[in-house]
Design a protein around this motif. Structure first.
Motif, PDB file in Angstrom:
ATOM      1  N   MET A  81       0.644  -1.066  -0.055  1.00  0.00           N
ATOM      2  CA  MET A  81       0.401   0.171   0.061  1.00  0.00           C
ATOM      3  C   MET A  81       0.708   0.732  -0.101  1.00  0.00           C
ATOM      4  SD  MET A  81      -3.288  -1.024  -0.270  1.00  0.00           S
ATOM      5  CE  MET A  81      -3.862   0.081   0.418  1.00  0.00           C
ATOM      6  N   GLN A  82       1.584   1.160   0.471  1.00  0.00           N
ATOM      7  CA  GLN A  82       2.995   2.389   1.077  1.00  0.00           C
ATOM      8  C   GLN A  82       3.592   2.832  -0.784  1.00  0.00           C
ATOM      9  OE1 GLN A  82       3.112  -0.906   1.587  1.00  0.00           O
ATOM     10  NE2 GLN A  82       4.714  -1.362   3.923  1.00  0.00           N
ATOM     11  N   ASP A  83       3.495   2.406  -1.507  1.00  0.00           N
ATOM     12  CA  ASP A  83       3.900   3.371  -3.019  1.00  0.00           C
ATOM     13  C   ASP A  83       2.423   4.225  -3.894  1.00  0.00           C
ATOM     14  OD1 ASP A  83       1.940   1.236  -4.019  1.00  0.00           O
ATOM     15  OD2 ASP A  83       3.523   0.329  -5.113  1.00  0.00           O
ATOM     16  N   TYR A  84       1.879   4.320  -3.131  1.00  0.00           N
ATOM     17  CA  TYR A  84       0.714   5.188  -2.583  1.00  0.00           C
ATOM     18  C   TYR A  84       1.001   7.102  -3.262  1.00  0.00           C
ATOM     19  CZ  TYR A  84      -3.221   2.032  -2.777  1.00  0.00           C
ATOM     20  OH  TYR A  84      -3.821   1.438  -2.651  1.00  0.00           O
ATOM     21  N   LYS A  85       1.527   7.396  -4.556  1.00  0.00           N
ATOM     22  CA  LYS A  85       2.300   8.962  -4.057  1.00  0.00           C
ATOM     23  C   LYS A  85       1.522  10.304  -4.362  1.00  0.00           C
ATOM     24  CE  LYS A  85       6.845   7.000  -5.523  1.00  0.00           C
ATOM     25  NZ  LYS A  85       6.186   5.772  -5.165  1.00  0.00           N
ATOM     26  N   ARG A  86       0.178  10.071  -4.881  1.00  0.00           N
ATOM     27  CA  ARG A  86      -0.938  11.271  -4.757  1.00  0.00           C
ATOM     28  C   ARG A  86      -2.146  10.315  -4.679  1.00  0.00           C
ATOM     29  NH1 ARG A  86      -1.166  14.693  -9.997  1.00  0.00           N
ATOM     30  NH2 ARG A  86       1.381  15.244  -9.294  1.00  0.00           N
ATOM     31  N   VAL A  87      -2.318  11.189  -3.914  1.00  0.00           N
ATOM     32  CA  VAL A  87      -3.500  10.514  -3.649  1.00  0.00           C
ATOM     33  C   VAL A  87      -5.300  11.321  -3.368  1.00  0.00           C
ATOM     34  CG1 VAL A  87      -2.991   8.630  -2.406  1.00  0.00           C
ATOM     35  CG2 VAL A  87      -3.301  10.493  -0.524  1.00  0.00           C
ATOM     36  N   ILE A  88      -5.906  11.127  -3.023  1.00  0.00           N
ATOM     37  CA  ILE A  88      -7.264  12.017  -3.348  1.00  0.00           C
ATOM     38  C   ILE A  88      -7.621  11.174  -1.923  1.00  0.00           C
ATOM     39  CG2 ILE A  88      -9.540  12.266  -3.507  1.00  0.00           C
ATOM     40  CD1 ILE A  88      -8.600  13.985  -5.673  1.00  0.00           C
ATOM     41  N   LEU A  89      -8.244  12.163  -0.438  1.00  0.00           N
ATOM     42  CA  LEU A  89      -8.982  11.948   0.102  1.00  0.00           C
ATOM     43  C   LEU A  89     -10.373  12.249   0.551  1.00  0.00           C
ATOM     44  CD1 LEU A  89      -8.825  10.786   3.228  1.00  0.00           C
ATOM     45  CD2 LEU A  89      -8.305  12.829   4.572  1.00  0.00           C
ATOM     46  N   LYS A  90     -11.546  10.910  -0.336  1.00  0.00           N
ATOM     47  CA  LYS A  90     -12.557  11.448   0.566  1.00  0.00           C
ATOM     48  C   LYS A  90     -13.361  12.204   1.993  1.00  0.00           C
ATOM     49  CE  LYS A  90     -16.544  12.618   0.502  1.00  0.00           C
ATOM     50  NZ  LYS A  90     -18.862  11.774   0.483  1.00  0.00           N
ATOM     51  N   LEU A  91     -13.751  13.071   2.736  1.00  0.00           N
ATOM     52  CA  LEU A  91     -13.306  12.984   3.397  1.00  0.00           C
ATOM     53  C   LEU A  91     -15.396  13.520   3.572  1.00  0.00           C
ATOM     54  CD1 LEU A  91     -11.005  15.282   5.934  1.00  0.00           C
ATOM     55  CD2 LEU A  91     -12.040  12.881   5.729  1.00  0.00           C
ATOM     56  N   SER A  92     -16.086  13.022   4.396  1.00  0.00           N
ATOM     57  CA  SER A  92     -17.539  12.603   4.448  1.00  0.00           C
ATOM     58  C   SER A  92     -18.218  13.824   5.200  1.00  0.00           C
ATOM     59  CB  SER A  92     -18.601  11.732   4.308  1.00  0.00           C
ATOM     60  OG  SER A  92     -18.336  11.357   5.266  1.00  0.00           O
ATOM     61  N   GLY A  93     -19.012  15.138   4.980  1.00  0.00           N
ATOM     62  CA  GLY A  93     -19.350  15.999   6.000  1.00  0.00           C
ATOM     63  C   GLY A  93     -19.697  15.166   7.734  1.00  0.00           C
ATOM     64  N   GLU A  94     -20.473  13.991   7.168  1.00  0.00           N
ATOM     65  CA  GLU A  94     -20.252  13.070   8.488  1.00  0.00           C
ATOM     66  C   GLU A  94     -19.598  12.865   8.817  1.00  0.00           C
ATOM     67  OE1 GLU A  94     -21.906   9.197   7.558  1.00  0.00           O
ATOM     68  OE2 GLU A  94     -23.914  10.172   7.608  1.00  0.00           O
ATOM     69  N   ALA A  95     -17.911  12.421   8.443  1.00  0.00           N
ATOM     70  CA  ALA A  95     -16.924  11.915   9.239  1.00  0.00           C
ATOM     71  C   ALA A  95     -16.456  13.763   9.892  1.00  0.00           C
ATOM     72  CB  ALA A  95     -16.102  12.233   8.183  1.00  0.00           C
ATOM     73  N   LEU A  96     -16.840  14.817   9.498  1.00  0.00           N
ATOM     74  CA  LEU A  96     -16.795  16.521  10.563  1.00  0.00           C
ATOM     75  C   LEU A  96     -17.121  16.342  11.726  1.00  0.00           C
ATOM     76  CD1 LEU A  96     -15.750  18.321   7.154  1.00  0.00           C
ATOM     77  CD2 LEU A  96     -14.044  17.236   8.626  1.00  0.00           C
ATOM     78  N   ALA A  97     -18.319  15.894  11.782  1.00  0.00           N
ATOM     79  CA  ALA A  97     -19.375  16.824  12.450  1.00  0.00           C
ATOM     80  C   ALA A  97     -19.446  14.785  13.322  1.00  0.00           C
ATOM     81  CB  ALA A  97     -20.797  16.106  12.066  1.00  0.00           C
ATOM     82  N   GLY A  98     -18.286  13.994  13.298  1.00  0.00           N
ATOM     83  CA  GLY A  98     -18.201  13.083  14.724  1.00  0.00           C
ATOM     84  C   GLY A  98     -19.370  12.638  15.316  1.00  0.00           C
ATOM     85  N   ASP A  99     -20.042  12.537  16.891  1.00  0.00           N
ATOM     86  CA  ASP A  99     -21.203  11.801  17.100  1.00  0.00           C
ATOM     87  C   ASP A  99     -22.359  12.680  17.623  1.00  0.00           C
ATOM     88  OD1 ASP A  99     -20.122   9.682  17.416  1.00  0.00           O
ATOM     89  OD2 ASP A  99     -18.884  10.782  19.809  1.00  0.00           O
ATOM     90  N   LYS A 100     -21.960  14.628  17.008  1.00  0.00           N
ATOM     91  CA  LYS A 100     -22.912  15.510  16.678  1.00  0.00           C
ATOM     92  C   LYS A 100     -23.375  15.354  15.872  1.00  0.00           C
ATOM     93  CE  LYS A 100     -19.928  19.066  18.739  1.00  0.00           C
ATOM     94  NZ  LYS A 100     -19.303  20.295  18.498  1.00  0.00           N
ATOM     95  N   GLY A 101     -23.622  14.990  14.510  1.00  0.00           N
ATOM     96  CA  GLY A 101     -23.913  14.358  13.697  1.00  0.00           C
ATOM     97  C   GLY A 101     -24.644  15.822  12.507  1.00  0.00           C
ATOM     98  N   PHE A 102     -23.530  17.202  13.210  1.00  0.00           N
ATOM     99  CA  PHE A 102     -24.182  18.317  12.261  1.00  0.00           C
ATOM    100  C   PHE A 102     -23.000  19.191  12.926  1.00  0.00           C
ATOM    101  CE2 PHE A 102     -25.784  21.984  11.444  1.00  0.00           C
ATOM    102  CZ  PHE A 102     -26.462  22.531  10.322  1.00  0.00           C
ATOM    103  N   GLY A 103     -22.588  20.484  12.094  1.00  0.00           N
ATOM    104  CA  GLY A 103     -21.715  21.243  12.219  1.00  0.00           C
ATOM    105  C   GLY A 103     -20.911  20.229  12.137  1.00  0.00           C
ATOM    106  N   PHE A 104     -19.282  21.320  13.031  1.00  0.00           N
ATOM    107  CA  PHE A 104     -18.102  20.324  13.209  1.00  0.00           C
ATOM    108  C   PHE A 104     -17.761  19.780  14.922  1.00  0.00           C
ATOM    109  CE2 PHE A 104     -18.051  24.151  10.023  1.00  0.00           C
ATOM    110  CZ  PHE A 104     -17.782  23.904   9.257  1.00  0.00           C
ATOM    111  N   ASP A 105     -17.252  18.719  14.524  1.00  0.00           N
ATOM    112  CA  ASP A 105     -16.731  18.280  15.654  1.00  0.00           C
ATOM    113  C   ASP A 105     -15.090  18.282  16.429  1.00  0.00           C
ATOM    114  OD1 ASP A 105     -15.166  16.594  18.024  1.00  0.00           O
ATOM    115  OD2 ASP A 105     -16.919  15.109  17.952  1.00  0.00           O
TER     116      ASP A 105
END
Ligand code: UDP
Length: 238
Positions: free
Chosen positions: A1-25
């Motif tokens: 896996m280590q040989d990735y040189k350029r990646v796209i990371l997809k971050l959903s809104g859900e990931a940023l909201a954590g347990d709150k489910g809305f806005g930012f955690d």
């Protein structure tokens, strides 16, 4: 896996909201950004596609026409982009936020060659406002941008799971995680990983996808440091 040189990371809104489910955690966002920083320090070129589901999803706004509702969703992704950018810069990283809808006072317009140049210079590029078009998703944006910038892989950070299972692991105790899958299998088994537009774009153009759990953001670094990181690799064929 280590040989990735350029990646796209997809971050959903859900990931940023954590347990709150809305806005930012805040704690979750700091944790995610620390891990992005660690990957960047390994010399990996990182472009991030941010979702917007922690603010708005176009299909949930039945009161207004879909195109306008989707535009609200896209604007939500710009807020997320600004938040992630701010945190990464607090950590001393150089970043560029790009938008697919022109808002020059806020961020750079998306220009493919410029995005690639930023990456080559070691800047973390954040793609926001999706594709700029209604009826699409940020998963499709991730697929499209990955192809445009010649990324080696899309890293799809999922909440509530650490890969692709044959059935919902939160419901069925005997659910089995796939180590690898083809896009055809995803479509045939009707596994809801990304929408079909995003899935077929990756399938038709041979773009690999690695699905991992973002609830523990250190899983991101493990993709680059471990021989056999937890998650599911998806390809056109093996
Ligand atoms: N959106 C859009 N076109 C795009 C990308 C996103 O219209 O190219 C809108 C759509 O309404 C979507 C919302 O932005 O529901 C937020 O994106 P998404 O649902 O993909 O975010 P995520 O679920 O990843 O947080």
């Amino acid at each position: 896996m280590q040989d990735y040189k350029r990646v796209i990371l997809k971050l959903s809104g859900e990931a940023l909201a954590g347990d709150k489910g809305f806005g930012f955690d805040d704690d979750i966002i700091i944790n995610i950004c620390e891990n992005i920083k660690a990957v960047s320090k390994l010399g990996v070129q990182i472009a991030i596609v941010v979702g917007g589901g922690n603010f708005w999803r176009g299909r949930s706004g039945k009161e207004i026409d879909r195109a306008s509702s989707d535009t609200i969703g896209m604007l939500g992704t710009v807020m997320n982009g600004l938040r992630v950018q701010g945190t990464l810069e607090e950590m001393g990283l150089e970043t560029r936020l790009m938008t697919a809808i022109d808002m020059k006072e806020v961020a750079e317009p998306y220009i493919r060659r410029r995005a690639v140049r930023h990456l080559e210079k070691g800047r973390i590029v954040i793609f926001s406002a999706g594709t700029g078009l209604p009826y699409f998703s940020t998963d499709t944006t991730a697929s499209l941008r990955a192809l445009e910038i010649n990324a080696d892989v899309i890293l799809l950070g999922k909440t509530g799971t650490d890969g692709i299972y044959d059935k919902d692991p939160n419901v069925y105790h005997d659910a089995v995680r796939f180590d690898k899958l083809t896009y055809k299998e995803i479509l045939h088994k009707e596994l809801k990983i990304m929408d079909t537009t995003a899935t077929s774009l990756c399938m038709d153009n041979d773009m690999p996808l690695f699905v991992f759990g973002i609830d523990d953001p250190s899983n991101l670094v493990r993709i680059f440091e471990e021989e056999d990181p937890i998650g599911t690799i998806v390809k056109e064929s093996f």
